[in-house]
Every structure is written in structure tokens, then in C-alpha cells.
Design a protein around this motif. Structure first.
Motif, short mmCIF file in Angstrom:
data_model
loop_
_atom_site.label_atom_id
_atom_site.label_comp_id
_atom_site.label_asym_id
_atom_site.label_seq_id
_atom_site.Cartn_x
_atom_site.Cartn_y
_atom_site.Cartn_z
N LEU A 293 0.83 -1.21 0.00
CA LEU A 293 0.00 0.00 0.00
C LEU A 293 0.86 1.27 0.00
O LEU A 293 0.56 2.23 -0.71
CB LEU A 293 -0.94 -0.01 1.20
N ILE A 294 1.94 1.27 0.78
CA ILE A 294 2.83 2.43 0.80
C ILE A 294 3.50 2.60 -0.56
O ILE A 294 3.59 3.72 -1.09
CB ILE A 294 3.88 2.29 1.93
N PHE A 295 3.96 1.49 -1.15
CA PHE A 295 4.57 1.55 -2.47
C PHE A 295 3.58 2.10 -3.51
O PHE A 295 3.94 2.95 -4.33
CB PHE A 295 5.07 0.17 -2.90
N MET A 296 2.34 1.64 -3.47
CA MET A 296 1.34 2.12 -4.42
C MET A 296 1.06 3.61 -4.21
O MET A 296 0.90 4.34 -5.19
CB MET A 296 0.05 1.32 -4.26
N ALA A 297 1.04 4.05 -2.97
CA ALA A 297 0.79 5.47 -2.71
C ALA A 297 1.94 6.34 -3.22
O ALA A 297 1.71 7.40 -3.80
CB ALA A 297 0.59 5.69 -1.21
N LEU A 298 3.16 5.86 -3.04
CA LEU A 298 4.32 6.63 -3.50
C LEU A 298 4.45 6.60 -5.03
O LEU A 298 4.81 7.61 -5.64
CB LEU A 298 5.60 6.09 -2.86
N ALA A 299 4.17 5.47 -5.63
CA ALA A 299 4.30 5.34 -7.08
C ALA A 299 3.17 6.07 -7.81
O ALA A 299 3.34 6.47 -8.95
CB ALA A 299 4.30 3.87 -7.47
N ASN A 300 2.06 6.25 -7.15
CA ASN A 300 0.90 6.87 -7.78
C ASN A 300 0.86 8.38 -7.54
O ASN A 300 0.04 9.07 -8.11
CB ASN A 300 -0.38 6.22 -7.25
N GLY A 301 1.72 8.87 -6.65
CA GLY A 301 1.68 10.27 -6.24
C GLY A 301 2.29 11.16 -7.23
O GLY A 301 2.03 12.20 -7.63
#
Length: 44
Positions: free
Chosen positions: A36-44
Motif C-alpha cells: 500500500l505504501i509503495f502504491m501510494a508513492l508510485a501513484n503520487g
């Protein structure tokens, strides 16, 4: 019927199973939070 004596049951197998379950849930949670953290950072 067999006589039951309270506290005489060997619970080593149950304890090993429970420890494995807790370890699995902990690692699953850590991996899920990491994704979830990776997805939030990659999508930001």
C-alpha cells in the motif's frame, strides 16, 4: 467414559500451530502495508 484431569493435556502442537499462525498474519500485514505504501508513492 475416560476420566479427564484438568491441566494434563499436552498443548505443544497447538502452541506451535498458533505461533505459526501469528507469524503468518504478522508477515502478511507487513507485506500488505508495504504494498500500500509503495502504491501510494508510485501513484503520487
Amino acid at each position: 467414559m475416560a476420566e479427564h484431569k484438568h491441566g494434563s493435556m499436552d498443548t505443544k502442537e497447538q502452541e506451535k500451530t498458533f505461533d505459526g499462525f501469528i507469524r503468518l498474519v504478522t508477515w502478511g500485514s507487513v507485506i500488505s502495508i508495504g504494498v500500500l505504501i509503495f502504491m501510494a508513492l508510485a501513484n503520487g
